[in-house]
Every structure is written in structure tokens, then in C-alpha cells.
Scaffold this motif. Structure first.
Motif, PDB file in Angstrom:
ATOM      1  N   VAL A 147      28.134 -16.827 -12.828  1.00  0.00           N
ATOM      2  CA  VAL A 147      28.953 -15.807 -12.164  1.00  0.00           C
ATOM      3  C   VAL A 147      28.641 -14.428 -12.734  1.00  0.00           C
ATOM      4  N   VAL A 148      28.620 -14.343 -14.064  1.00  0.00           N
ATOM      5  CA  VAL A 148      28.336 -13.068 -14.725  1.00  0.00           C
ATOM      6  C   VAL A 148      26.897 -12.627 -14.447  1.00  0.00           C
ATOM      7  N   GLU A 149      25.962 -13.577 -14.489  1.00  0.00           N
ATOM      8  CA  GLU A 149      24.558 -13.252 -14.219  1.00  0.00           C
ATOM      9  C   GLU A 149      24.383 -12.651 -12.831  1.00  0.00           C
ATOM     10  N   ALA A 150      25.154 -13.161 -11.864  1.00  0.00           N
ATOM     11  CA  ALA A 150      25.047 -12.669 -10.491  1.00  0.00           C
ATOM     12  C   ALA A 150      25.835 -11.387 -10.269  1.00  0.00           C
ATOM     13  N   GLY A 151      26.618 -10.974 -11.273  1.00  0.00           N
ATOM     14  CA  GLY A 151      27.402  -9.749 -11.148  1.00  0.00           C
ATOM     15  C   GLY A 151      28.555  -9.856 -10.171  1.00  0.00           C
ATOM     16  N   VAL A 152      29.115 -11.065 -10.026  1.00  0.00           N
ATOM     17  CA  VAL A 152      30.212 -11.284  -9.082  1.00  0.00           C
ATOM     18  C   VAL A 152      31.548 -11.177  -9.809  1.00  0.00           C
ATOM     19  N   PRO A 153      32.496 -10.388  -9.314  1.00  0.00           N
ATOM     20  CA  PRO A 153      33.832 -10.337  -9.926  1.00  0.00           C
ATOM     21  C   PRO A 153      34.512 -11.702  -9.827  1.00  0.00           C
ATOM     22  N   PHE A 154      35.366 -12.014 -10.790  1.00  0.00           N
ATOM     23  CA  PHE A 154      36.051 -13.303 -10.764  1.00  0.00           C
ATOM     24  C   PHE A 154      37.478 -13.157 -11.262  1.00  0.00           C
ATOM     25  N   ILE A 177      40.835 -13.920 -23.472  1.00  0.00           N
ATOM     26  CA  ILE A 177      39.444 -14.347 -23.637  1.00  0.00           C
ATOM     27  C   ILE A 177      38.666 -14.136 -22.339  1.00  0.00           C
ATOM     28  N   TYR A 178      39.279 -14.435 -21.204  1.00  0.00           N
ATOM     29  CA  TYR A 178      38.606 -14.190 -19.921  1.00  0.00           C
ATOM     30  C   TYR A 178      38.199 -12.723 -19.793  1.00  0.00           C
ATOM     31  N   ARG A 179      39.090 -11.835 -20.231  1.00  0.00           N
ATOM     32  CA  ARG A 179      38.818 -10.408 -20.069  1.00  0.00           C
ATOM     33  C   ARG A 179      37.681  -9.915 -20.965  1.00  0.00           C
ATOM     34  N   GLU A 180      37.198 -10.756 -21.858  1.00  0.00           N
ATOM     35  CA  GLU A 180      36.035 -10.394 -22.663  1.00  0.00           C
ATOM     36  C   GLU A 180      34.750 -10.440 -21.835  1.00  0.00           C
ATOM     37  N   TYR A 181      34.805 -11.088 -20.664  1.00  0.00           N
ATOM     38  CA  TYR A 181      33.608 -11.271 -19.840  1.00  0.00           C
ATOM     39  C   TYR A 181      33.543 -10.219 -18.738  1.00  0.00           C
ATOM     40  N   PRO A 182      32.352  -9.674 -18.487  1.00  0.00           N
ATOM     41  CA  PRO A 182      32.193  -8.666 -17.428  1.00  0.00           C
ATOM     42  C   PRO A 182      32.605  -9.225 -16.070  1.00  0.00           C
ATOM     43  N   GLY A 183      33.336  -8.432 -15.315  1.00  0.00           N
ATOM     44  CA  GLY A 183      33.727  -8.830 -13.970  1.00  0.00           C
ATOM     45  C   GLY A 183      35.070  -9.504 -13.873  1.00  0.00           C
ATOM     46  N   ARG A 230      24.655 -25.981 -12.674  1.00  0.00           N
ATOM     47  CA  ARG A 230      23.695 -25.893 -11.573  1.00  0.00           C
ATOM     48  C   ARG A 230      24.403 -25.774 -10.234  1.00  0.00           C
ATOM     49  N   LEU A 231      25.477 -26.551 -10.047  1.00  0.00           N
ATOM     50  CA  LEU A 231      26.227 -26.478  -8.790  1.00  0.00           C
ATOM     51  C   LEU A 231      26.791 -25.075  -8.585  1.00  0.00           C
ATOM     52  N   ILE A 232      27.355 -24.487  -9.643  1.00  0.00           N
ATOM     53  CA  ILE A 232      27.914 -23.137  -9.540  1.00  0.00           C
ATOM     54  C   ILE A 232      26.812 -22.136  -9.197  1.00  0.00           C
ATOM     55  N   ARG A 233      25.686 -22.252  -9.869  1.00  0.00           N
ATOM     56  CA  ARG A 233      24.582 -21.315  -9.627  1.00  0.00           C
ATOM     57  C   ARG A 233      24.059 -21.431  -8.192  1.00  0.00           C
ATOM     58  N   GLU A 234      23.893 -22.665  -7.712  1.00  0.00           N
ATOM     59  CA  GLU A 234      23.372 -22.860  -6.360  1.00  0.00           C
ATOM     60  C   GLU A 234      24.367 -22.378  -5.307  1.00  0.00           C
ATOM     61  N   ALA A 235      25.662 -22.574  -5.560  1.00  0.00           N
ATOM     62  CA  ALA A 235      26.678 -22.122  -4.604  1.00  0.00           C
ATOM     63  C   ALA A 235      26.691 -20.600  -4.506  1.00  0.00           C
ATOM     64  N   ILE A 236      26.558 -19.930  -5.639  1.00  0.00           N
ATOM     65  CA  ILE A 236      26.520 -18.460  -5.631  1.00  0.00           C
ATOM     66  C   ILE A 236      25.280 -17.971  -4.897  1.00  0.00           C
ATOM     67  N   ARG A 237      24.164 -18.635  -5.128  1.00  0.00           N
ATOM     68  CA  ARG A 237      22.929 -18.241  -4.445  1.00  0.00           C
ATOM     69  C   ARG A 237      23.060 -18.430  -2.931  1.00  0.00           C
ATOM     70  N   GLU A 238      23.715 -19.507  -2.527  1.00  0.00           N
ATOM     71  CA  GLU A 238      23.874 -19.802  -1.102  1.00  0.00           C
ATOM     72  C   GLU A 238      24.874 -18.869  -0.432  1.00  0.00           C
ATOM     73  N   THR A 279      33.123 -22.838 -23.576  1.00  0.00           N
ATOM     74  CA  THR A 279      33.381 -23.388 -22.245  1.00  0.00           C
ATOM     75  C   THR A 279      33.300 -22.291 -21.195  1.00  0.00           C
ATOM     76  N   PHE A 280      33.990 -21.188 -21.449  1.00  0.00           N
ATOM     77  CA  PHE A 280      33.982 -20.072 -20.504  1.00  0.00           C
ATOM     78  C   PHE A 280      32.559 -19.562 -20.282  1.00  0.00           C
ATOM     79  N   SER A 281      31.808 -19.427 -21.371  1.00  0.00           N
ATOM     80  CA  SER A 281      30.437 -18.929 -21.246  1.00  0.00           C
ATOM     81  C   SER A 281      29.592 -19.867 -20.398  1.00  0.00           C
ATOM     82  N   GLY A 282      29.889 -21.175 -20.478  1.00  0.00           N
ATOM     83  CA  GLY A 282      29.127 -22.144 -19.705  1.00  0.00           C
ATOM     84  C   GLY A 282      29.322 -21.986 -18.215  1.00  0.00           C
ATOM     85  N   PHE A 283      30.574 -22.081 -17.743  1.00  0.00           N
ATOM     86  CA  PHE A 283      30.769 -22.041 -16.292  1.00  0.00           C
ATOM     87  C   PHE A 283      30.795 -20.621 -15.733  1.00  0.00           C
ATOM     88  N   LEU A 284      31.060 -19.620 -16.599  1.00  0.00           N
ATOM     89  CA  LEU A 284      31.019 -18.237 -16.127  1.00  0.00           C
ATOM     90  C   LEU A 284      29.609 -17.656 -16.152  1.00  0.00           C
TER      91      LEU A 284
END
Length: 523
Positions: A197-204, A225-231, A29-37, A189-194
Motif C-alpha cells: 500500500v505504501v509502495e503504491a502511494g495509496v492512502p489508507f 503506530i498506524y500514523r507512523e506510516y505514510p498515507g 502478494r494478494l494485496i500487491r496484485e489487487a492494488i495493481r489491478e 505486522t503493519f510493515s508486512g501488509f502495509l
């Protein structure tokens, strides 16, 4: 990447997520709210995304790189595993060369199958034909019990749970199978905190800390494994996992590099653990307070990474055609020793002072507000390496670098300007690890402008600002904030005015009660 049309570029630094396979909802939730802000253009993870010592990784845990997975597990992990009902798997392991060495030292013949076995079962069968002795090594997890009868031999396998043979009906797993399970847990774990980030389409981009590898999956494979995720911007041809440049081009589309974000792998632990095994029992007993019991301190960037800090500026200057270093900010996990220069030494009784660690032990510090920005917070000692490898000097000599930001020390969130460069922290953004009060856990936002990247603005996006004062498990957070693991942390707690007031009040009430009882007895 490039600056926006208005000349701006925004970066979020997320430090020390430090969670297991099931990332806590508050962290997400903190990650999602920070990206939104923030509406960022880039998210950087600065190490310890993985809680490598989590009980979920008990079968493949690595105290240090180079060890056998699952051979040496922290006592606190064992205790937490029992509380959570997690049991270690019986596992068929390959027999190490150390077993053959012990047989040779004992003057016993070494079975041919033991020299290059596929599994422990083969080795047991071979050894059982010649001997009924127990073959052991000095390390936990390297014992094989043989049996004089072929019928018994066929039902024996290696077990990490007891170090002895286990019945075949327990369905043991091979180490490869357990490693595959760990890979899937890392993906969870990666899917959880990423996810946000991935939903918002932000590169990481991500670099690594001192706990990521302890799950058993090393940084090079985590990179894959990180490179399996978009962005994901982690390149597959980087100098080393976690060390690479992310140029940010100017907004006019010319291709000129207007700024660069540098990711640096700051290492994990220094020294050679095999040379310090006598200290291992202390490490097991108190894994947090003595996390470095078998090391020469925390790690540092490699010599080639230090050299790269200069050579990459040369490359970017050549790319721009003017040979000049570009404005750059570096991100890594473990801070260098110069971070202590943002503090000032004070008497031990100073409120809110913290005691230094290792090379700075025995001295107390507070923030030096003459060099630190408003809003800076010091909550714990700076956990730097014992050795100064000259990284800050290398940044200055290379030119262009205006800031270095780290994670690692979960309660710190200060920004200071020393040695002609900004040195700063982001605190933990996770809720599964120790850290400050819920309202101070957060994510650092950077706002750069193309005309003057070095004149950036930074601020914390905290749980308190984005969500509320309390988390969903405030009791746990309170414990993580006030956890005492030794004399130093106890003294640091007593320097916190509120804690001191509570302790002093309790002691006063106790003293009054004793006096009253003595007076009553005297009558």
C-alpha cells in the motif's frame, strides 16, 4: 481526497488479514496484485489485521480488555507455541492489589512494600521477612513464593511460565520490556501488509476487530503506530480509535463533499468477563468454538458511535452549506443482526446451508438470491452481536447512507439489499487464518461515480483471479477451510455436497467390507 477528473473514485476493502509479526508472502502478494489491478484511491482495513492470539504475543496476550497481559492464554496458542518452539519469557511483574486482598482475607499482615511495589522482587523481600507462606490468588500468573533466607529471596523472581519463582540466571524481563517487544512485533505486522500500500502511494485507513487488541496493544496505541506510516488517514482526534469520517470532495475543486467513507469501530466482546469467570475453563479448551464462552456475544458500536453516525451527517451538510446528508458508505468489522435478513431459513438437510449462531442457533440458512447480488457467497454463520443496538436504523434515520460493509466472518462475501440499504461482506484476504479455499480469498473493490455514489459497482478481486487456483501452502488452507471444531461445524461440513459425497462413499465402502467379512465368516 477527491473524485478523479473523470468522476470516479475507487476503494479497496481488505478484511481480516489476521497475521502475526511475519505476514505470509501469499497475503502480501494478494494485496500487491489487487492494488495493481484496481489502481485504488483509498484502501480501508476493516479490522482483525492483527492475529492477537498468535504465539508471538503469548507473553502479552489479552483474552479480554482490562486483564493483565499474559495472565490467561488460550490452550490452542500454548499448543501452537510448542509446535513452533516459542517459549514464554520469565517476567518480573508488579504485584496486584489482589495479593494484598488475599493476605487480608487470611488474617495476615500486609507488608508495606506490597501495597505499592515497584517489582515483585521488592514484594518478595518484604514478605519474606515476615512469613514463609506462599502468597497466591485465584488467577494463573499471580503467585509469589517467598523464602525464609535472604540469600534465596535475592534470587527469586516472578515467572509467567510456571507461576513460581525462577532462578535469576534466566534473565527475566519486565512487563514493560515485553510490551515494547510486542510493539515492535506489531510494527512488523503493519510493515508486512502495509508494504504494498505504501509502495503504491495509496492512502489508507483502518478500524479494529475483536482480535487486534488481544496482542496486548490496545486500539488507541495501534492508531499511533498506524500514523507512523505514510498515507495513514486515521486522525488523532477521532471520536474513538477506528471511528471517523473520510470526506471525498467533488472533482471540480470546489471543496463540496460529494461522498463520505465512514469508518466505525464495532467493538470486540460484550459483557463483563470478570462476572463470568466460571466459564473460563471452557474458553481455554475450545477457544474457537467457545470464543464467546465468557462474554455476552460479540461487541457493538458504542452509543456515542451510533449517535455520531447522525451528527457527522449534520456536520457534512453544514460544510456543504445545504444541510443535506451526503451519500455515504460505512465500513466496520462485526456485522449487525440485520445481515441475517439477507438470508432465508431452510430445512436442515438443504445442501450448502449453514446453521445460525447464538441468537439464531438451531436454524439453517442459505442466501436469499432475491435480495443478494450475483456472485454472493455464504460460507459460515453470521457472527453478529446478541444485542441489536439499532445501528441500521440509525443509518437510515441519518440519511445519505447507502451501504454498510463488514469483515469478521472469513468465508462470507455476499452483498444484499434490505431495509433500504446494502449490507455486504469482504472475506479474509489473509492466509494465516481460517477461511475459504485459496481461490476465494480476496479483496473487495468498489467503484463509485461522483454523479451517483449510491449506484456503485463492487466485485471481488480474488486469489484465483489474480494469481492462480492454489496458494503456496494448500494443505494448510484445506485444513482451515474444513476445520471442524464442534457439532455445528461438523453438520455444516456434511451439508457441502462434495464433503457429503466423500463421507458417504467412505461409509459405503466400509459397510460393504463389513458385509463381505460377515458372509465370509458365515461360510
Amino acid at each position: 481526497m477527491r473524485f478523479r477528473e473523470d468522476g470516479s473514485f475507487r476503494v479497496l476493502q481488505m478484511a481480516d488479514v489476521q497475521d502475526g509479526p511475519d505476514v505470509l508472502p501469499d497475503t502480501i502478494r494478494l494485496i500487491r496484485e489487487a492494488i495493481r489491478e484496481a489502481d485504488p484511491d483509498l484502501v480501508v482495513f476493516t479490522g482483525d489485521q492483527i492475529r492477537g492470539y498468535d504465539p508471538a504475543y503469548i507473553d502479552t496476550f489479552l483474552r479480554r480488555r482490562g486483564e493483565e497481559p499474559g495472565a490467561r492464554v488460550r490452550a490452542v496458542t500454548e499448543i501452537e507455541a510448542k509446535i513452533r518452539g516459542i517459549k514464554r519469557h520469565p517476567v518480573i511483574r508488579k504485584v496486584s492489589d489482589r495479593v494484598a486482598d488475599r493476605l487480608t482475607e487470611a488474617g495476615k499482615p500486609v507488608p508495606a512494600a506490597l501495597l505499592d511495589p515497584d517489582t515483585v522482587t521488592n514484594a518478595v523481600a518484604a514478605a519474606g521477612a515476615d512469613s514463609t507462606d506462599v502468597i497466591t490468588t485465584s488467577e494463573v500468573g499471580d503467585s509469589v513464593e517467598t523464602s525464609p533466607t535472604p540469600e534465596t529471596v535475592s534470587t527469586l523472581v516472578y515467572s509467567t511460565q510456571s507461576g513460581k519463582a525462577s532462578p535469576a540466571h534466566e534473565t527475566p524481563a519486565t512487563l514493560d520490556e515485553l510490551m515494547n517487544e510486542t510493539r515492535e512485533k506489531v510494527r512488523r505486522t503493519f510493515s508486512g501488509f502495509l508494504g504494498p500500500v505504501v509502495e503504491a502511494g495509496v492512502p489508507f485507513a483502518a478500524t479494529y476487530g475483536n482480535h487486534d487488541f488481544q496482542c496486548g496493544i490496545l486500539a488507541d496505541e495501534q492508531d499511533d503506530i498506524y500514523r507512523e506510516y505514510p498515507g495513514c488517514l486515521n486522525p488523532d482526534d477521532s471520536l474513538e480509535p477506528g471511528t471517523f469520517a473520510l470526506p471525498v470532495e467533488s472533482s471540480d475543486g470546489s471543496g463540496r463533499v460529494a461522498m463520505s467513507v465512514m469508518m466505525v469501530n464495532s467493538g470486540d466482546y460484550a459483557g463483563k468477563p470478570e462476572e463470568n469467570d466460571a466459564q473460563y475453563p471452557a474458553y481455554v479448551v475450545n477457544p474457537r468454538g467457545l470464543d464467546l464462552a465468557d462474554a455476552d456475544g460479540y461487541g457493538t458500536p458504542t452509543p456515542k458511535a451510533i449517535e455520531w453516525l447522525g451528527s457527522i451527517q449534520t456536520e457534512l451538510g453544514e460544510r456543504n452549506g445545504d444541510g443535506k446528508p451526503v451519500p455515504a458508505i460505512a465500513f466496520q468489522h462485526i456485522p449487525p443482526q440485520e445481515f441475517y435478513d439477507c438470508l432465508k431459513e431452510v430445512p436442515a438437510w438443504t445442501p450448502n446451508a449453514v446453521e445460525g449462531a447464538r441468537t439464531h442457533a438451531g436454524r439453517c440458512y442459505v442466501l436469499n438470491h432475491e435480495v443478494c447480488r450475483p456472485g454472493s457467497r455464504l460460507g459460515e454463520a453470521i457472527g453478529c452481536a446478541d444485542e441489536n443496538v439499532g445501528e441500521v436504523d440509525a443509518l437510515r434515520e441519518a440519511g445519505g447512507y447507502f451501504a454498510l460493509f463488514c469483515g469478521h466472518d472469513h468465508k462470507n462475501s455476499f452483498v444484499g439489499h434490505v431495509h433500504d440499504i446494502d449490507l455486504g461482506y469482504a472475506p479474509t484476504c489473509g492466509f494465516e487464518c481460517y477461511g475459504p479455499k485459496s481461490r476465494y480469498r480476496g479483496i473487495r473493490l468498489f467503484e463509485f461515480h461522483e454523479s451517483n455514489p449510491a449506484g456503485y459497482v463492487t466485485r471481488m478481486l480474488t486469489w484465483g483471479n489474480l494469481v492462480g487456483r492454489y496458494s503456496s501452502n494448500e494443505l494448510r488452507v484445506w485444513f482451515e477451510d474444513h476445520c471442524v471444531t464442534g457439532a455445528v461445524s461438523a453438520r455444516n461440513e456434511l451439508r457441502r455436497p462434495q464433503v457429503f459425497a466423500v463421507v458417504a462413499g467412505a461409509m459405503s465402502l466400509g459397510f460393504i467390507a463389513i458385509i463381505r467379512s460377515l458372509i465370509k465368516a458365515a461360510r
